[in-house]
Design an enzyme around this catalytic site. Structure first.
Site, PDB file in Angstrom:
ATOM      1  N   ASP A   8       0.847  -1.171   0.000  1.00  0.00           N
ATOM      2  CA  ASP A   8       0.000   0.000   0.000  1.00  0.00           C
ATOM      3  C   ASP A   8       0.896   1.239   0.000  1.00  0.00           C
ATOM      4  O   ASP A   8       1.988   1.214   0.578  1.00  0.00           O
ATOM      5  CB  ASP A   8      -0.883   0.000   1.248  1.00  0.00           C
ATOM      6  CG  ASP A   8      -1.891   1.127   1.241  1.00  0.00           C
ATOM      7  OD1 ASP A   8      -2.973   0.929   0.685  1.00  0.00           O
ATOM      8  OD2 ASP A   8      -1.579   2.207   1.789  1.00  0.00           O
TER       9      ASP A   8
ATOM     10  N   CYS B 272      -5.329   8.429 -16.817  1.00  0.00           N
ATOM     11  CA  CYS B 272      -5.840   8.149 -18.163  1.00  0.00           C
ATOM     12  C   CYS B 272      -7.278   8.641 -18.240  1.00  0.00           C
ATOM     13  O   CYS B 272      -8.175   7.919 -18.669  1.00  0.00           O
ATOM     14  CB  CYS B 272      -5.720   6.671 -18.522  1.00  0.00           C
ATOM     15  SG  CYS B 272      -6.544   5.550 -17.379  1.00  0.00           S
TER      16      CYS B 272
END
Length: 487
Positions: free
Chosen positions: A155, A225
């Protein structure tokens, strides 16, 4: 493809009617296919070049990638063209060896790209939080074949134990995926204004978790994106205001048709335009992509790794070392060393971990020790071999690492296309009667494909079981990378 009404309304208001209509037409078209060649393995090029990438090329048609041995040999990577723009930041701002973190790295497109572009002597740490995706990341980086790579499965918050550790950080953050609509129908189905809200907040948490691990003066690259300004420009402005990030200008060519900041406000200098780089599929040959780069303030104090953490590292190392004797003998280590080429072998130390032997850079061994205390390491350096009984079995990673592999240490057999597919399915492969017994390196078009152990009446296939081609049939129309690329 039916676009969500909320997306249409927001994006039309953002771009204007004329630009939005062009975008909507582009989103209904077939996306271009692009690959990036691995110059460590092949030196030739293709005709239709991606303008902002030294190794990127467009293809006229989609290849049958699963059935192309060169794909499995790490000779090229299938990567969306717009995302190759990361190369421009690295080439323009990185001039010497660095430690770089690719935080959200799976499946490995930007990691393999960064590893090709970074100056020699650099170390790349590629991280993925989802466990099974971190295995895919490790596979793709292994096939790419550069030894100075560490793959982690953590993480972002776990990296807080490594303050001021990295010179460069790339955060290609999880996003709403608007730029991938025409490639990924699932992204269209999952899109909603609520998901956009969740995404930009998650992205800020990721940045907050990772910022302190960047050295003062280091380079921070943020990319998505997606098209919307909440995840793009507004987060860029937040990085500048919250952390004092100095926006960096990336030199681009006008004919690349990259779009700049969509939130510039000439009336309010507090909202002055940060240099950002938008790729829209109706203007550039690729999918949607956004990038902004910052330099961390030089004046910010560098935070050292605590001495207690270092003491813990050495205590843990000593305790582990004292537990049991290693099955790896001096003879095994000497054999492993003989498998490495003389030109590069002195730059790497051989590490025995359980029954495995790996090669890792001398220069970064202390950094690896430090990372092991707080991070889950999936792979580090290049796996050389595994001890089984008295034997040392060469690892597939050694075959993939052309810079370390000593070709003269193994007998070599060149195989044809049909044999290569058989090998990649991890099926039995027959070698000529003249082939010597023992470990044999198979090559396809003179590029290493992997090892077998020839025992005379058969050759045991040493290709990794989990990487095998699972399909039992060959498509009727097979399209692979042309012969002249590897001549």
């Amino acid at each position: 493809m039916e676009l969500p009404a909320s997306f249409i309304d927001y994006t039309r208001a953002l771009l204007g009617d004329e630009e939005y209509d062009k975008l909507a037409v582009a989103l209904q078209q077939e996306p271009p296919v692009s690959i990036r060649l691995n110059q460590l393995k092949i030196n030739h090029s293709l005709s239709d070049k991606v303008p902002w990438s030294s190794e990127g090329f467009y293809l006229n048609e989609r290849l049958t990638f699963t059935f192309d041995p060169l794909f499995h040999a790490g000779c090229y990577y299938v990567q969306e063209a717009s995302s190759m723009f990361v190369e421009q930041v690295l080439r323009q701002y990185i001039t010497g060896p660095v430690k770089m973190l690719d935080l959200c790295a799976a499946p490995g497109g930007k990691s393999t790209h960064a590893r090709s572009v970074l100056p020699e002597g650099s170390l790349l740490v590629a991280n993925e939080v989802i466990r099974n995706r971190s295995q895919i990341l490790a596979e793709n980086l292994t096939k790419w074949g550069h030894p100075d790579v560490v793959v982690t499965n953590n993480d972002p918050a776990d990296f807080s134990a490594l303050p001021s550790f990295f010179d460069v950080i790339l955060t290609d953050v999880p996003c709403s995926g608007e730029g991938m609509f025409r490639k990924d129908p699932v992204a269209v189905d999952e899109w909603s204004p609520e998901n956009v809200e969740i995404c930009w907040q998650r992205q800020r948490r990721i940045i907050a978790d990772i910022w302190d691990t960047l050295k003062p003066g280091g380079i921070f690259i943020y990319s998505t994106c997606t098209f919307n300004t909440k995840e793009d420009e507004e987060n860029a402005r937040w990085i500048q205001q919250e952390y004092g990030g100095e926006p960096l200008t990336v030199q681009v060519q006008e004919d690349w048709n990259i779009t700049g900041n969509l939130l510039s406000d000439k009336r309010d200098h507090s909202k002055s335009s940060i240099p950002v780089y938008h790729f829209f599929p109706h203007k550039t040959k690729g999918e949607g992509f956004f990038l902004v780069a910052f330099r961390k303030p030089e004046t910010e104090e560098e935070i050292p790794v605590s001495s207690s953490a270092k003491e813990k590292a050495f205590k843990k190392k000593d305790k582990k070392g004292a537990a049991t004797s290693s099955p790896v003998s001096k003879e095994h280590l000497n054999m492993a060393r003989s498998w490495l080429n003389d030109e590069n072998s002195d730059k790497y130390i051989l590490l025995a971990e359980g029954t495995n032997i790996r090669a890792f850079s001398h220069y970064y061994i202390n950094e690896l020790t430090t990372m092991k205390q707080s991070l889950k390491i999936v792979s580090a350096g290049i796996e050389i071999g595994e001890v089984k009984g008295k034997d040392l079995i060469p690892d597939h990673a050694l075959a993939m690492c052309t810079s370390l592999l000593c070709r003269e240490a193994f007998a070599t057999e060149e195989i044809n296309y049909e044999q290569a597919i058989t090998y990649l399915r991890k099926e039995a492969i027959a070698l000529p009667a003249t082939a010597p017994r023992g470990y044999v390196l198979l090559t396809y078009r003179h590029i290493p494909l992997g090892f077998v152990k020839n025992i005379g009446n058969r050759a045991n296939n040493l290709y990794p079981q989990e990487w095998r081609i699972r399909s039992g049939y060959l498509p009727e129309n097979i399209r692979i990378l042309s012969e002249d690329v590897t001549d």
